[in-house]
Design a protein around this motif. Sequence first.
Motif, mmCIF file in Angstrom:
data_model
loop_
_atom_site.group_PDB
_atom_site.id
_atom_site.type_symbol
_atom_site.label_atom_id
_atom_site.label_comp_id
_atom_site.label_asym_id
_atom_site.label_seq_id
_atom_site.Cartn_x
_atom_site.Cartn_y
_atom_site.Cartn_z
ATOM 1 N N ARG A 1 0.930 -1.385 -0.061
ATOM 2 C CA ARG A 1 0.178 -0.113 -0.047
ATOM 3 C C ARG A 1 0.793 1.383 -0.121
ATOM 4 N NH1 ARG A 1 -3.487 -0.379 4.718
ATOM 5 N NH2 ARG A 1 -2.772 -2.444 5.090
ATOM 6 N N HIS B 1 2.658 1.407 -3.448
ATOM 7 C CA HIS B 1 1.435 2.029 -4.319
ATOM 8 C C HIS B 1 1.065 3.587 -4.325
ATOM 9 C CE1 HIS B 1 0.445 -1.322 -6.767
ATOM 10 N NE2 HIS B 1 0.233 -2.031 -5.634
ATOM 11 N N THR B 2 0.904 3.984 -3.135
ATOM 12 C CA THR B 2 0.661 5.419 -2.801
ATOM 13 C C THR B 2 1.842 6.376 -3.390
ATOM 14 O OG1 THR B 2 -0.879 4.920 -0.902
ATOM 15 C CG2 THR B 2 0.100 7.040 -1.061
ATOM 16 N N ALA C 1 3.982 5.781 -5.501
ATOM 17 C CA ALA C 1 4.057 5.672 -7.193
ATOM 18 C C ALA C 1 3.205 6.899 -7.586
ATOM 19 C CB ALA C 1 3.745 4.274 -7.651
ATOM 20 N N LYS C 2 2.277 7.063 -7.175
ATOM 21 C CA LYS C 2 1.329 8.209 -7.369
ATOM 22 C C LYS C 2 1.560 9.458 -7.268
ATOM 23 C CE LYS C 2 -2.762 5.235 -7.068
ATOM 24 N NZ LYS C 2 -3.902 4.869 -6.217
ATOM 25 N N HIS C 3 2.657 9.772 -6.345
ATOM 26 C CA HIS C 3 3.053 10.855 -5.887
ATOM 27 C C HIS C 3 4.879 10.817 -6.087
ATOM 28 C CE1 HIS C 3 -0.857 11.787 -4.485
ATOM 29 N NE2 HIS C 3 -0.897 10.913 -3.933
ATOM 30 N N PRO C 4 5.411 11.507 -7.011
ATOM 31 C CA PRO C 4 6.691 11.353 -7.343
ATOM 32 C C PRO C 4 7.567 12.066 -6.073
ATOM 33 C CG PRO C 4 5.888 12.238 -9.071
ATOM 34 C CD PRO C 4 4.690 12.121 -8.135
#
Length: 67
Positions: free
Chosen positions: A27, A30-31, A33-36
């Motif tokens: 988790r 994945h989080t 990966a959405k926020h560089p």
Amino acid sequence: MSSHANHAAHNAIKSGKMAASAGIGTRILHTAAKHPILLFGLGVIAGAYLYKARQQVNDAESCCADD
């Protein structure tokens, strides 16, 4: 409780802990990966931790080599 049953219970608990930590780690990644920026921050933290551990190993080796 026999030794065999105790060992089996210990392994079951250990497996449960590993599964829970893998789920949490998934988790987080994945989080990230959405926020560089968050991904970069995690990389910096991991690098600092690894650098610190490397320094401790080097210090322990130099201490033992001097003897």
